[in-house]
Design a protein around this motif. Structure first.
Motif, PDB file in Angstrom:
ATOM      1  N   THR A 177      -6.557 -16.982  17.234  1.00  0.00           N
ATOM      2  CA  THR A 177      -7.674 -16.291  17.892  1.00  0.00           C
ATOM      3  C   THR A 177      -8.106 -15.031  17.159  1.00  0.00           C
ATOM      4  O   THR A 177      -9.148 -14.466  17.477  1.00  0.00           O
ATOM      5  N   HIS A 178      -7.311 -14.566  16.187  1.00  0.00           N
ATOM      6  CA  HIS A 178      -7.598 -13.298  15.514  1.00  0.00           C
ATOM      7  C   HIS A 178      -7.753 -13.511  14.002  1.00  0.00           C
ATOM      8  O   HIS A 178      -6.812 -13.937  13.323  1.00  0.00           O
ATOM      9  N   TYR A 179      -8.917 -13.183  13.506  1.00  0.00           N
ATOM     10  CA  TYR A 179      -9.243 -13.351  12.088  1.00  0.00           C
ATOM     11  C   TYR A 179      -8.325 -12.510  11.206  1.00  0.00           C
ATOM     12  O   TYR A 179      -7.749 -12.999  10.225  1.00  0.00           O
ATOM     13  N   GLU A 180      -8.178 -11.225  11.558  1.00  0.00           N
ATOM     14  CA  GLU A 180      -7.478 -10.292  10.683  1.00  0.00           C
ATOM     15  C   GLU A 180      -6.008 -10.658  10.492  1.00  0.00           C
ATOM     16  O   GLU A 180      -5.485 -10.627   9.377  1.00  0.00           O
ATOM     17  N   ARG A 181      -5.320 -10.982  11.589  1.00  0.00           N
ATOM     18  CA  ARG A 181      -3.883 -11.249  11.437  1.00  0.00           C
ATOM     19  C   ARG A 181      -3.631 -12.553  10.690  1.00  0.00           C
ATOM     20  O   ARG A 181      -2.621 -12.696   9.994  1.00  0.00           O
ATOM     21  N   THR A 182      -4.542 -13.521  10.815  1.00  0.00           N
ATOM     22  CA  THR A 182      -4.394 -14.774  10.075  1.00  0.00           C
ATOM     23  C   THR A 182      -4.560 -14.534   8.577  1.00  0.00           C
ATOM     24  O   THR A 182      -3.732 -14.956   7.765  1.00  0.00           O
ATOM     25  N   THR A 183      -5.633 -13.865   8.212  1.00  0.00           N
ATOM     26  CA  THR A 183      -5.878 -13.600   6.789  1.00  0.00           C
ATOM     27  C   THR A 183      -4.816 -12.684   6.204  1.00  0.00           C
ATOM     28  O   THR A 183      -4.441 -12.815   5.028  1.00  0.00           O
ATOM     29  N   SER A 184      -4.287 -11.760   7.027  1.00  0.00           N
ATOM     30  CA  SER A 184      -3.227 -10.867   6.556  1.00  0.00           C
ATOM     31  C   SER A 184      -1.957 -11.647   6.244  1.00  0.00           C
ATOM     32  O   SER A 184      -1.299 -11.420   5.223  1.00  0.00           O
ATOM     33  N   ALA A 185      -1.606 -12.603   7.142  1.00  0.00           N
ATOM     34  CA  ALA A 185      -0.406 -13.422   6.933  1.00  0.00           C
ATOM     35  C   ALA A 185      -0.544 -14.310   5.707  1.00  0.00           C
ATOM     36  O   ALA A 185       0.401 -14.471   4.926  1.00  0.00           O
ATOM     37  N   LEU A 186      -1.733 -14.852   5.494  1.00  0.00           N
ATOM     38  CA  LEU A 186      -1.947 -15.762   4.376  1.00  0.00           C
ATOM     39  C   LEU A 186      -2.049 -15.034   3.042  1.00  0.00           C
ATOM     40  O   LEU A 186      -1.619 -15.551   2.011  1.00  0.00           O
ATOM     41  N   SER A 187      -2.612 -13.837   3.079  1.00  0.00           N
ATOM     42  CA  SER A 187      -2.788 -13.095   1.824  1.00  0.00           C
ATOM     43  C   SER A 187      -1.448 -12.722   1.195  1.00  0.00           C
ATOM     44  O   SER A 187      -1.341 -12.573  -0.025  1.00  0.00           O
ATOM     45  N   LYS A 188      -0.421 -12.585   2.029  1.00  0.00           N
ATOM     46  CA  LYS A 188       0.906 -12.259   1.502  1.00  0.00           C
ATOM     47  C   LYS A 188       1.456 -13.376   0.614  1.00  0.00           C
ATOM     48  O   LYS A 188       2.280 -13.140  -0.254  1.00  0.00           O
ATOM     49  N   ASN A 189       0.999 -14.603   0.874  1.00  0.00           N
ATOM     50  CA  ASN A 189       1.505 -15.745   0.122  1.00  0.00           C
ATOM     51  C   ASN A 189       0.667 -16.070  -1.113  1.00  0.00           C
ATOM     52  O   ASN A 189       0.998 -16.971  -1.867  1.00  0.00           O
ATOM     53  N   LYS A 190      -0.435 -15.314  -1.263  1.00  0.00           N
ATOM     54  CA  LYS A 190      -1.310 -15.496  -2.426  1.00  0.00           C
ATOM     55  C   LYS A 190      -1.726 -16.956  -2.588  1.00  0.00           C
ATOM     56  O   LYS A 190      -1.716 -17.505  -3.686  1.00  0.00           O
ATOM     57  N   SER A 191      -2.080 -17.580  -1.455  1.00  0.00           N
ATOM     58  CA  SER A 191      -2.484 -18.972  -1.462  1.00  0.00           C
ATOM     59  C   SER A 191      -4.004 -19.069  -1.253  1.00  0.00           C
ATOM     60  O   SER A 191      -4.612 -18.226  -0.598  1.00  0.00           O
TER      61      SER A 191
END
Length: 359
Positions: free
Chosen positions: A338-352
């Motif tokens: 439901t939250h854009y920011e926390r999803t992109t934050s979690a994914l950006s850590k994996n550099k995927s």
């Protein structure tokens, strides 16, 4: 396994929805009720021929229609598999592979391998043994056609035997010879199913324990115990010794259709003594162990459907999960949140590389 295209027609809350996928990680972001979970469920539907959330077909039809249709194009070993699943009220559900209709839906199981992680998975811990048997069968059935065929036949024979026991009770009669026919069929089917389940648990437990401790960042003692009437008795003896009980209850009271899994943490029941966090981690670990077990047996990476990821775990653990799957030559992952920011934050850590679909 890679889903390239998805087309929904009158499926749940969607009148029409077409989606193209170009990346391995795909995220559906939006408020509750917009249909994020329904998209994941449609992918699951194409794999299993049924919904993960609404097993009755008519429950998946949009209110404005009397049918639904799902079409998916999957790339598997450099070949495109076009799968269509459709249902119309008053008719039988159909599944087609490359425009050829299956005669039996279970013949399709195993072609498109998926693993769903959802908030409703808590039923694995809280509900009865049926849910945990279904968990076992959903894994073995994807990789062993003989097992699936035996299981379908076993359920059919159990149903027939139970109907006979009800007939005996209603008519105050008993026919040992007729009952023996069904007993003979059960004896033939039981041993292969039991042995396959026992073999599966033996191999599955180590994968599960490793994943649990990786996600939990702790070295907790967790275990899974396979409970079966066949552990200490042969099926012939079970059927003969319990005939009076079967007659009184008007159904087959013992057998592999009563098998169960006992989930333990520190040698205690997870259901009774596990904290909310431990139960969530236990469930996630079960599903990821399913993912890696199927991959180890087939050589193919299943599609991972991660529904309401952050409802179940904190952002750090979701990142750990994605990283673990990524490190193992992962297939596609579909995530809802439901939250854009926390999803992109979690994914950006994996550099995927990932795609965002806002609903």
């Amino acid at each position: 396994m890679f889903l390239k295209f998805l087309n929904l027609s009158f499926y749940k809350n969607f009148n029409s929805k077409k989606l193209n996928f170009e990346t391995k990680i795909n995220c559906f972001i939006g408020n509750n009720g917009v249909g994020k979970s329904n998209i994941l469920d449609s992918i699951y539907h194409l794999a299993y021929g049924k919904s993960y959330f609404n097993p009755l077909s008519f429950q998946n039809i949009n209110f404005e229609s009397d049918f639904f249709a799902i079409e998916g194009h999957f790339k598997k070993k450099e070949k495109i598999e076009k799968i269509i699943c459709g249902f119309k009220k008053g008719e039988k559900k159909i599944i087609k592979r490359n425009d050829i209709k299956y005669k039996k839906i279970y013949d399709h199981i195993g072609l498109i391998q998926t693993v769903m992680i959802s908030p409703i998975d808590k039923d694995l811990i809280s509900d009865g043994s049926f849910v945990r048997r279904k968990f076992i069968d959903s894994i073995i059935g994807q990789i062993d056609k003989v097992y699936l065929k035996n299981l379908v036949e076993y359920k059919k024979v159990i149903s027939q035997r139970n109907s006979l026991l009800k007939f005996f009770a209603a008519n105050r009669t008993f026919d040992q010879e007729t009952l023996a026919i069904y007993n003979h069929q059960l004896i033939k089917l039981t041993e292969p199913i039991y042995n396959k389940r026992k073999e599966f648990i033996f191999n599955f437990i180590n994968i599960f324990k490793e994943i649990y401790n990786d996600i939990n960042n702790k070295n907790e003692d967790v275990d899974i115990v396979y409970k079966s009437d066949l552990t200490d008795s042969k099926i012939e003896d079970i059927l003969n010794d319990n005939i009076q009980l079967d007659k009184i209850n008007q159904h087959t009271t013992k057998g592999i259709h009563k098998d169960d899994l006992i989930f333990l943490i520190k040698k205690n029941s997870v259901k009774k003594f596990g904290s909310q966090g431990q139960q969530k981690t236990f469930l996630i670990s079960l599903k990821l162990a399913k993912y890696f077990f199927i991959k180890s047996q087939t050589g193919n990476s299943p599609i991972l459907l991660f529904d309401d990821a952050f409802d179940k775990l904190d952002q750090e653990r979701v990142s750990l999960i994605i990283e673990k799957v990524k490190q193992n030559n992962f297939g596609q992952i579909f995530i809802t949140d439901t939250h854009y920011e926390r999803t992109t934050s979690a994914l950006s850590k994996n550099k995927s590389e990932y795609s965002i679909f806002e609903l």
